[in-house]
Design a protein around this motif. Structure first.
Motif, short mmCIF file in Angstrom:
data_model
loop_
_atom_site.label_atom_id
_atom_site.label_comp_id
_atom_site.label_asym_id
_atom_site.label_seq_id
_atom_site.Cartn_x
_atom_site.Cartn_y
_atom_site.Cartn_z
N PRO A 39 -4.37 8.78 -1.85
CA PRO A 39 -5.66 9.09 -2.23
C PRO A 39 -6.31 10.06 -1.17
O PRO A 39 -6.04 10.00 -0.22
CB PRO A 39 -6.51 7.78 -2.56
N TRP A 80 -10.35 2.98 -5.96
CA TRP A 80 -9.01 3.71 -6.21
C TRP A 80 -8.14 2.54 -6.65
O TRP A 80 -8.01 1.70 -5.82
CB TRP A 80 -8.74 4.46 -5.06
N LEU A 103 -13.14 10.20 -1.65
CA LEU A 103 -12.94 8.65 -2.30
C LEU A 103 -14.40 7.93 -1.84
O LEU A 103 -15.14 7.25 -2.49
CB LEU A 103 -11.76 7.84 -1.94
#
Length: 627
Positions: A142, A154, A147
Motif C-alpha cells: 500500500p 487498508w 493511506l
C-alpha cells in the motif's frame, strides 16, 4: 514636637509623606492630631492583623497546592504506568500479530505473537521501515503516506509476509491509521497467519474438481474443460482445431472387486490411474468418470495421433499385472475414440459418441480401441449399437432391471436397532450390476432422475410395508432434480398413505452440495417431511458445508460426514480436522452424526473416540440385495 502626643503609625507617616506632608504634627492642632493618630492607628493595626492572617493563609495554601501537585504528579505517573502495563499485557495477549508504526512506517512496538510468527527477535525491527522488510515479492504494497493522509484502513486477505529465515507465511492483514490532534501519528498493523485455512480451502477446492480416490480430474471438471473446447460459439482461431476424446472402460475390473473386495478395487483404480497418466502428454486431461470408466481429452491432436495414443494406453494395460494378497490379476481396457472438430451442440453428444465407440470395442472382443467419427458414421450403424442412456434407463424402468441394495447403519452406543441406507443399481443383462455413478449424471441430463427417485421411494415403501416395525429406519437419497421439482413431499405423503407405512420409518437424504444450491427448496422439503414424521439427513457434509445459521434453521436430524473425509482421516491431518469439526458442529446444533465409508477397525475406533453416533461401511457390513 510635643512629646506627650502619640506617634504616627509608620504606614500613616508613609502615606502623608507620599502626599507631600512631612511635618503634619506642626500643622495640625494637638487635639485633632491625637484623634487622627488614634483612629488611623486602630485601622492600620486591624489591617496589619488581617494582612498577617492572609499571609499565613496564603502560605498554608501554597504548601497545600505544592503537596497536591506532588500527589497529582505521582498519581498520574502511577496511572500512566498502570495503563501502559495494561496495554502491553493486552497487546501481548492477542493471538494475532501486532505492529505499531510511526508516521514514516517504522516499527515502534510489536507483540510477542508477531515476533513468534515471523521469527524476528524483540527489537530487531524497531525503528526500521517495516513493510519493505516483511512484504514478500508479489504482495501488493500500500501507499503508506497516502493511506495516512486519507485516514482510511487498508486490508489484504491474500498477502504473504517474509519470515526472518526467508520463508513465507500466508497472512491476512489490516493497516489502521492512528488519529492525532495534529493529524495521523502512525498506524497499527494487525495480521493473522492463514496458511492452514488456505491449505484447507485449496484441498476443498481440489476435492470439488478431482476424484478423491485417484486424484484425477472428476466428471464435472472434465465436462467443463470439454465444453470450453467444443461448445459454440467458438472464436475463429478455434474452429479449425482438432481434438480427440477417448472413453476407457476397464475389462475384468468387477472380477477383482468381487473376489478381493472394494479395498482391492480401489487400489487397482489408483494404480491404473497412475499408469494411464504416465502414457499421456502434459497437455492432456485424464479423468475418472465413475466406477471403472475413465476419459482422456487430447487437445490440439489429430485423429491419427489420437489412435496412436490409444495404442499406447492399450499396451500399458496389457503389460500390467495387479497383485493383491497373493492373488494375481490381468485386466484389459476397451477404448472409444471420437475426433472433435468444430462446434458441437452439447458435450453430452460428444461423450455419448465416445461411449458408443467404447461399446463397439467391447462387442468386438475387448482389449482394443474403436474410432467413431460422428461426421462420417452411418446413422443406421449407430442404431445397431448399444442403446443410449435414455433408452437403457427407460428399458430398465419398464422391464424391472433396477434393484435396491441395503447397507447397515449402526448406532455406536448399541442402544438402537440397526438402520439401513438403500442404494439403486441398474441390473444390466450384459454388464451386470451398474452402480449409480455410471448413470446418474446421464439421468440428470435426460430429466429421468426424478423418475428414478420415485421408483426407489415406491419400491422401498412397498418392501418396508411387509417388514415388522422393529424401530429400524430406511434412508433414501434424493437427486437435485427431485429437490427442484417442488412436489416430492406430496408424492412421499401419498405413497406413505398408500402402503400404510409410518413416516418415522423413512429417512430422506440430500447432499450438502445440492442443499446449498437449492437452499429454500431443501428447507421447504425437510419441513414438509418432518410434518409427515420422516427423518431428514444432510449427506456428504464436508465437501460442502452450509453456514451455521443455515444448519440451525433447517429441520435436520442427521449430518452424514463425507466418506472421502472418513476414508482419509487416518492419513491426512486436514481430513481428520474436517471430520472432527463437522462432528463438533453437528453436536453443538443437537444433531446426530453418521460416518460413511468406515472400512477398517482403526477408522471405526477413531470415530468412536470422536463421539460420532453412527457408522456405515465395510467395517460394519457389505451391500446386500434388498429389493
Amino acid at each position: 514636637m510635643n512629646a506627650s502626643l502619640p506617634p504616627l503609625h509608620p504606614r500613616l507617616r508613609t502615606l502623608l509623606e507620599h502626599c507631600g506632608i512631612r511635618d503634619a504634627q506642626a500643622a495640625i492642632p494637638a487635639p485633632t492630631w491625637r484623634q487622627l493618630v488614634e483612629a488611623t492607628s486602630r485601622q492600620f493595626d486591624v489591617y496589619d492583623e488581617e494582612r498577617r492572617s492572609l499571609d499565613q493563609s496564603l502560605e498554608t495554601l501554597y504548601r497545600e497546592v505544592a503537596r497536591l501537585g506532588a500527589n497529582l504528579e505521582h498519581n498520574t505517573a502511577v496511572r500512566l504506568t498502570a495503563e501502559r502495563n495494561l496495554l502491553r499485557t493486552v497487546v501481548h495477549s492477542i493471538a494475532d500479530g501486532v505492529f505499531v508504526l510511526d508516521r514514516d512506517g517504522c516499527e515502534r512496538l510489536s507483540n510477542s505473537a508477531a515476533e513468534t510468527m515471523l521469527g524476528w527477535p524483540v527489537g530487531e525491527l524497531r525503528g526500521k521501515p517495516l513493510l519493505e522488510r516483511i512484504l514478500a515479492a508479489g504482495t501488493h504494497a500500500p501507499d503508506y503516506a497516502r493511506l495516512l493522509e486519507a485516514g482510511q484502513p487498508w486490508r489484504d486477505d491474500d498477502a504473504h509476509f517474509l519470515r526472518r529465515d526467508g520463508s513465507q507465511s500466508a497472512v491476512s492483514y489490516t493497516l489502521n491509521p492512528i488519529a492525532g490532534e495534529q493529524g495521523p501519528t502512525g498506524a497499527v498493523l494487525v495480521f493473522r497467519d492463514v496458511s492452514r485455512q488456505r491449505e484447507i480451502a485449496r484441498r476443498l477446492s481440489h476435492r470439488a474438481s478431482h476424484d478423491p480416490l485417484t486424484g484425477l480430474v472428476n466428471r464435472a471438471e472434465f465436462e467443463e474443460r470439454l465444453a470450453r473446447l467444443i461448445e459454440g460459439p467458438l472464436p475463429a482461431t478455434a474452429r479449425d482445431a482438432e481434438h480427440v476424446l477417448l472413453y476407457l472402460d476397464l475389462d475384468r475390473f468387477k472380477t477383482v472387486n468381487d473376489i478381493c473386495g472394494h479395498a482391492a478395487g480401489d487400489a487397482l483404480l489408483r494404480q491404473v490411474a497412475r499408469l494411464l497418466g504416465q502414457q499421456l502428454r502434459t497437455s492432456d486431461t485424464l479423468a475418472r468418470l465413475g466406477g471403472d470408466e475413465f476419459a482422456v481429452l487430447l487437445e490440439n491432436c489429430p485423429a491419427e495421433q489420437g489412435t496412436r495414443i490409444a495404442d499406447k494406453l492399450l499396451a500399458a494395460i496389457r503389460s500390467f499385472r495387479f497383485d493383491w494378497l497373493g492373488k494375481h490379476f490381468e485386466i484389459g481396457v476397451s477404448i472409444g475414440v471420437v475426433p472433435l472438430r468444430g462446434e458441437w451442440p452439447e458435450i453430452g453428444a460428444a461423450i455419448a459418441a465416445a461411449d458408443r465407440a467404447c461399446y463397439r470395442a467391447k462387442n468386438s472382443g475387448r482389449d482394443r480401441w474403436c474410432l467413431l467419427d460422428p461426421q462420417t458414421v452411418d446413422e443406421r450403424d449407430l442404431a445397431q449399437e448399444r442403446p443410449n442412456w435414455a433408452q437403457r434407463l427407460r428399458e430398465a424402468l419398464s422391464l424391472g432391471q433396477l434393484g435396491l441394495y441395503a447397507q447397515t447403519v449402526r448406532a455406536l452406543d448399541g442402544t438402537e436397532p440397526d438402520s439401513f441406507e438403500l442404494f439403486l443399481r441398474l441390473l444390466d443383462p450384459h454388464d451386470g450390476e451398474v452402480p449409480p455413478g455410471a448413470f446418474l449424471a446421464a439421468a440428470e441430463r435426460l430429466d429421468l432422475a426424478t423418475t428414478l427417485d420415485r421408483w426407489v421411494i415406491d419400491t422401498a415403501l412397498a418392501h418396508i410395508a411387509g417388514l415388522p416395525d422393529d424401530g429400524s429406519r430406511f434412508s433414501v437419497n434424493l437427486s437435485a432434480a427431485s429437490l427442484r421439482s417442488g412436489n416430492m413431499a406430496a408424492f412421499i405423503a401419498e405413497r406413505l398413505h398408500h402402503y400404510a407405512v409410518s413416516g418415522t420409518r423413512l429417512c430422506i437424504e440430500i447432499t450438502a452440495t445440492d442443499a446449498l444450491c437449492h437452499w429454500d427448496r431443501a428447507s421447504d422439503l425437510f419441513n414438509a417431511l418432518r410434518e409427515l414424521g420422516c427423518r431428514c439427513a444432510l449427506d456428504d457434509v464436508g465437501n460442502g458445508l452450509p453456514a451455521l445459521g443455515q444448519l440451525e434453521a433447517m429441520a435436520l436430524d442427521y449430518l452424514k460426514i463425507d466418506g472421502d473425509l472418513v476414508r482419509g482421516m487416518l492419513v491426512s491431518r486436514t481430513d481428520a480436522a474436517m471430520v472432527e469439526a463437522v462432528t463438533r458442529i453437528g453436536h453443538a446444533l443437537g444433531l446426530r452424526l453418521v460416518a460413511e465409508t468406515v472400512e477398517t477397525e482403526a477408522a471405526l475406533e477413531h470415530i468412536r473416540r470422536l463421539g460420532v453416533d453412527y457408522a456405515q461401511g465395510w467395517a460394519i457390513s457389505t451391500l446386500q440385495r434388498w429389493a
